[in-house]
Design a protein around this motif. Structure first.
Motif, PDB file in Angstrom:
ATOM      1  N   LEU A   9       0.344  -1.260   0.176  1.00  9.52           N
ATOM      2  CA  LEU A   9      -0.046   0.304  -0.097  1.00  9.52           C
ATOM      3  C   LEU A   9       0.884   0.643   0.043  1.00  9.52           C
ATOM      4  CD1 LEU A   9      -2.519   2.116   0.490  1.00  9.52           C
ATOM      5  CD2 LEU A   9      -2.199   1.094   2.628  1.00  9.52           C
ATOM      6  N   ALA A  10       1.136   1.986  -1.273  1.00  9.30           N
ATOM      7  CA  ALA A  10       1.785   3.178  -1.324  1.00  9.30           C
ATOM      8  C   ALA A  10       0.564   4.328  -0.874  1.00  9.30           C
ATOM      9  CB  ALA A  10       2.415   3.834  -2.128  1.00  9.30           C
ATOM     10  N   PRO A  99      -3.991   7.699  -1.698  1.00  9.72           N
ATOM     11  CA  PRO A  99      -4.379   8.171  -3.466  1.00  9.72           C
ATOM     12  C   PRO A  99      -2.640   8.437  -3.705  1.00  9.72           C
ATOM     13  CG  PRO A  99      -3.823   9.870  -1.725  1.00  9.72           C
ATOM     14  CD  PRO A  99      -3.861   9.131  -0.951  1.00  9.72           C
ATOM     15  N   CYS A 100      -3.344   8.416  -5.238  1.00  7.80           N
ATOM     16  CA  CYS A 100      -2.521   8.238  -6.447  1.00  7.80           C
ATOM     17  C   CYS A 100      -1.906   9.816  -6.972  1.00  7.80           C
ATOM     18  CB  CYS A 100      -2.466   7.710  -7.807  1.00  7.80           C
ATOM     19  SG  CYS A 100      -0.965   7.439  -8.772  1.00  7.80           S
ATOM     20  N   ALA A 101      -1.149  10.185  -6.971  1.00  5.77           N
ATOM     21  CA  ALA A 101      -0.988  11.560  -7.512  1.00  5.77           C
ATOM     22  C   ALA A 101      -0.422  11.447  -8.896  1.00  5.77           C
ATOM     23  CB  ALA A 101       0.136  12.447  -7.103  1.00  5.77           C
ATOM     24  N   LEU A 102      -0.924  12.326  -9.662  1.00  2.00           N
ATOM     25  CA  LEU A 102      -0.947  11.829 -11.417  1.00  2.00           C
ATOM     26  C   LEU A 102       0.456  12.129 -11.833  1.00  2.00           C
ATOM     27  CD1 LEU A 102      -3.780  14.169 -12.893  1.00  2.00           C
ATOM     28  CD2 LEU A 102      -3.524  11.653 -12.614  1.00  2.00           C
ATOM     29  N   GLY A 103       1.594  12.271 -11.359  1.00  2.00           N
ATOM     30  CA  GLY A 103       3.217  12.783 -11.269  1.00  2.00           C
ATOM     31  C   GLY A 103       3.460  11.474 -11.275  1.00  2.00           C
ATOM     32  N   PRO A 130      -1.479  -7.783  -9.839  1.00  5.92           N
ATOM     33  CA  PRO A 130      -2.176  -6.288  -9.309  1.00  5.92           C
ATOM     34  C   PRO A 130      -1.451  -4.727  -9.148  1.00  5.92           C
ATOM     35  CG  PRO A 130      -3.010  -8.112  -8.828  1.00  5.92           C
ATOM     36  CD  PRO A 130      -1.779  -8.881  -9.405  1.00  5.92           C
ATOM     37  N   LEU A 131      -2.219  -4.266  -9.715  1.00  2.00           N
ATOM     38  CA  LEU A 131      -1.612  -2.932  -9.626  1.00  2.00           C
ATOM     39  C   LEU A 131      -2.152  -1.929  -9.541  1.00  2.00           C
ATOM     40  CD1 LEU A 131       1.193  -0.619  -8.501  1.00  2.00           C
ATOM     41  CD2 LEU A 131       0.951  -0.679 -10.988  1.00  2.00           C
ATOM     42  N   VAL A 132      -3.180  -1.578  -8.977  1.00  2.00           N
ATOM     43  CA  VAL A 132      -4.863  -0.340  -9.014  1.00  2.00           C
ATOM     44  C   VAL A 132      -4.447   1.199  -8.246  1.00  2.00           C
ATOM     45  CG1 VAL A 132      -6.692  -0.018  -8.006  1.00  2.00           C
ATOM     46  CG2 VAL A 132      -5.709  -2.870  -8.513  1.00  2.00           C
ATOM     47  N   LEU A 133      -4.339   2.048  -8.776  1.00  2.00           N
ATOM     48  CA  LEU A 133      -3.577   3.222  -8.969  1.00  2.00           C
ATOM     49  C   LEU A 133      -5.031   3.944  -8.389  1.00  2.00           C
ATOM     50  CD1 LEU A 133      -1.353   3.385 -11.464  1.00  2.00           C
ATOM     51  CD2 LEU A 133      -0.841   3.241  -9.510  1.00  2.00           C
ATOM     52  N   CYS A 134      -5.360   4.671  -7.203  1.00  2.00           N
ATOM     53  CA  CYS A 134      -6.390   5.336  -6.856  1.00  2.00           C
ATOM     54  C   CYS A 134      -6.750   6.645  -7.627  1.00  2.00           C
ATOM     55  CB  CYS A 134      -7.111   5.511  -5.181  1.00  2.00           C
ATOM     56  SG  CYS A 134      -7.557   3.023  -5.201  1.00  2.00           S
ATOM     57  N   VAL A 135      -6.395   7.360  -8.737  1.00  2.00           N
ATOM     58  CA  VAL A 135      -5.962   8.976  -8.898  1.00  2.00           C
ATOM     59  C   VAL A 135      -7.029   9.688  -8.331  1.00  2.00           C
ATOM     60  CG1 VAL A 135      -4.725   8.468 -10.379  1.00  2.00           C
ATOM     61  CG2 VAL A 135      -6.991   7.884 -10.552  1.00  2.00           C
ATOM     62  N   VAL A 158      -6.642   1.687 -13.621  1.00  2.00           N
ATOM     63  CA  VAL A 158      -7.074   3.076 -12.758  1.00  2.00           C
ATOM     64  C   VAL A 158      -8.200   3.285 -12.125  1.00  2.00           C
ATOM     65  CG1 VAL A 158      -7.140   5.301 -13.426  1.00  2.00           C
ATOM     66  CG2 VAL A 158      -5.705   3.719 -14.948  1.00  2.00           C
ATOM     67  N   TYR A 159      -7.843   3.031 -10.956  1.00  2.00           N
ATOM     68  CA  TYR A 159      -9.510   3.592 -10.219  1.00  2.00           C
ATOM     69  C   TYR A 159      -9.405   4.310  -9.545  1.00  2.00           C
ATOM     70  CZ  TYR A 159     -13.008   0.364  -7.566  1.00  2.00           C
ATOM     71  OH  TYR A 159     -13.626  -0.018  -7.108  1.00  2.00           O
ATOM     72  N   PRO A 160     -10.085   5.255 -10.224  1.00  2.00           N
ATOM     73  CA  PRO A 160     -10.288   7.311  -9.983  1.00  2.00           C
ATOM     74  C   PRO A 160     -11.623   7.289  -8.023  1.00  2.00           C
ATOM     75  CG  PRO A 160     -10.471   7.099 -12.170  1.00  2.00           C
ATOM     76  CD  PRO A 160     -10.507   5.705 -11.641  1.00  2.00           C
ATOM     77  N   MET A 161     -10.387   7.847  -7.159  1.00  2.00           N
ATOM     78  CA  MET A 161     -11.255   7.508  -6.028  1.00  2.00           C
ATOM     79  C   MET A 161     -12.474   8.526  -6.623  1.00  2.00           C
ATOM     80  SD  MET A 161      -8.231   8.781  -3.717  1.00  2.00           S
ATOM     81  CE  MET A 161      -9.457   9.641  -2.302  1.00  2.00           C
ATOM     82  N   ILE A 162     -14.058   8.396  -7.045  1.00  2.00           N
ATOM     83  CA  ILE A 162     -15.140   8.909  -7.404  1.00  2.00           C
ATOM     84  C   ILE A 162     -15.660   8.140  -6.598  1.00  2.00           C
ATOM     85  CG2 ILE A 162     -16.855   8.548  -9.915  1.00  2.00           C
ATOM     86  CD1 ILE A 162     -13.897   8.550 -11.419  1.00  2.00           C
ATOM     87  N   PRO A 163     -16.598   9.177  -6.145  1.00  2.00           N
ATOM     88  CA  PRO A 163     -17.862   8.502  -5.251  1.00  2.00           C
ATOM     89  C   PRO A 163     -18.951   7.714  -5.885  1.00  2.00           C
ATOM     90  CG  PRO A 163     -18.055  11.175  -4.831  1.00  2.00           C
ATOM     91  CD  PRO A 163     -16.955  10.284  -5.857  1.00  2.00           C
ATOM     92  N   THR A 164     -20.184   6.843  -4.974  1.00  2.00           N
ATOM     93  CA  THR A 164     -20.939   6.583  -6.048  1.00  2.00           C
ATOM     94  C   THR A 164     -22.812   7.301  -5.210  1.00  2.00           C
ATOM     95  OG1 THR A 164     -21.619   5.181  -3.649  1.00  2.00           O
ATOM     96  CG2 THR A 164     -20.224   4.194  -6.137  1.00  2.00           C
ATOM     97  N   PHE A 165     -24.027   7.367  -5.900  1.00  2.00           N
ATOM     98  CA  PHE A 165     -24.376   8.120  -5.237  1.00  2.00           C
ATOM     99  C   PHE A 165     -25.889   7.650  -4.949  1.00  2.00           C
ATOM    100  CE2 PHE A 165     -21.539  11.138  -7.507  1.00  2.00           C
ATOM    101  CZ  PHE A 165     -21.733  11.907  -6.382  1.00  2.00           C
ATOM    102  N   TYR A 166     -26.176   5.851  -5.521  1.00  2.00           N
ATOM    103  CA  TYR A 166     -27.159   5.390  -5.571  1.00  2.00           C
ATOM    104  C   TYR A 166     -26.771   5.160  -3.913  1.00  2.00           C
ATOM    105  CZ  TYR A 166     -23.618   1.620  -5.185  1.00  2.00           C
ATOM    106  OH  TYR A 166     -23.051   0.510  -5.091  1.00  2.00           O
ATOM    107  N   ASN A 167     -26.274   4.845  -3.250  1.00  2.00           N
ATOM    108  CA  ASN A 167     -26.081   4.417  -1.354  1.00  2.00           C
ATOM    109  C   ASN A 167     -26.241   5.737  -1.070  1.00  2.00           C
ATOM    110  OD1 ASN A 167     -23.305   5.369  -2.628  1.00  2.00           O
ATOM    111  ND2 ASN A 167     -22.891   5.441   0.201  1.00  2.00           N
ATOM    112  N   VAL A 168     -26.559   6.710  -1.154  1.00  2.00           N
ATOM    113  CA  VAL A 168     -27.320   8.396  -0.511  1.00  2.00           C
ATOM    114  C   VAL A 168     -26.064   8.789   0.094  1.00  2.00           C
ATOM    115  CG1 VAL A 168     -28.985   9.892   0.093  1.00  2.00           C
ATOM    116  CG2 VAL A 168     -29.614   7.435  -1.576  1.00  2.00           C
TER     117      VAL A 168
END
Length: 212
Positions: A9-10, A99-103, A130-135, A158-168
């Motif tokens: 975990l980085a 999180p993963c900085a774009l740099g 597996p390598l998962v980057l949470c940009v 590429v797994y952006p830190m984007i929220p979901t909204f269906y769970n309100v």
């Protein structure tokens, strides 16, 4: 019983470092995880200190967690290019950058391994792990998009830190929790079905919808 995973975990210098705490806590609690190899970049330290008020010079795991770290967490100096995760023979299942900085993503995409974080990511790609980057940064410019495309073509996710909204979601913590559950489920460590979408009667939606 299946062999327990060792996961890298980085934490790098992008906003939203509190997400790393939620992810690390979940990995520590999960019996399917044998060890967490933790790396926090210098910029990541500064961001954690800025977002939490903690002392940036403290031990990496305690800085992320805000308290004592369990033995399951092994901290590495991100400037140590002789550290275990630099080698393909090091027993790691995969790597999350949260999180993963774009740099950082750009340097990984171009094989520029100047730090242990970047070298460990390079190892994941060459070993087909597996390598998962949470940009987190937004918007993406064309350079970002091309770098992220190159990472995906090389085998990363590429797994952006984007929220979901269906769970309100009603609180920021619910966003962190939901994202953590989805992220770990994505790598095969299902935590709960609470956030699984099943229409209007989905528990997460049902419990929160309609509240003031």
């Amino acid at each position: 019983m299946a062999e327990r995973r060792n996961i890298v975990l980085a934490v790098t210098g992008a906003g939203g470092t509190r997400m790393a705490r939620f992810v690390l806590e979940a990995l520590v609690k999960d019996e399917r995880v044998g060890q967490v190899d933790l790396m926090v970049s210098p910029a990541g330290r500064r961001l954690i200190a800025h977002e939490t008020g903690r002392d940036a010079s403290g031990p990496a795991a305690e800085l992320v967690l805000g308290g004592p770290a369990p033995d399951k967490v092994v901290a590495w100096d991100p400037e140590d290019l002789a550290g275990g995760p630099t080698s393909g023979s090091y027993p790691s299942w995969g790597m999350l950058v949260v999180p993963c900085a774009l740099g950082v993503a750009g340097r990984i995409a171009h094989g520029t391994a100047n730090t242990l974080i970047e070298r460990a990511a390079d190892v994941m790609l060459k070993e087909r792990r597996p390598l998962v980057l949470c940009v987190r940064e937004t918007p993406f410019n064309l350079i970002h998009l091309r770098n992220l495309t190159q990472l995906a073509e090389a085998g990363g996710t590429v797994y952006p830190m984007i929220p979901t909204f269906y769970n309100v979601p009603r609180t920021v913590d619910q966003f962190y929790e939901e994202f953590t559950v989805r992220l770990l489920g994505f790598i095969g460590l299902q935590q709960t079905d609470y956030y699984a979408y099943s229409g209007a009667e989905s528990p997460a939606h049902h419990d929160r919808a309609g509240r003031p």
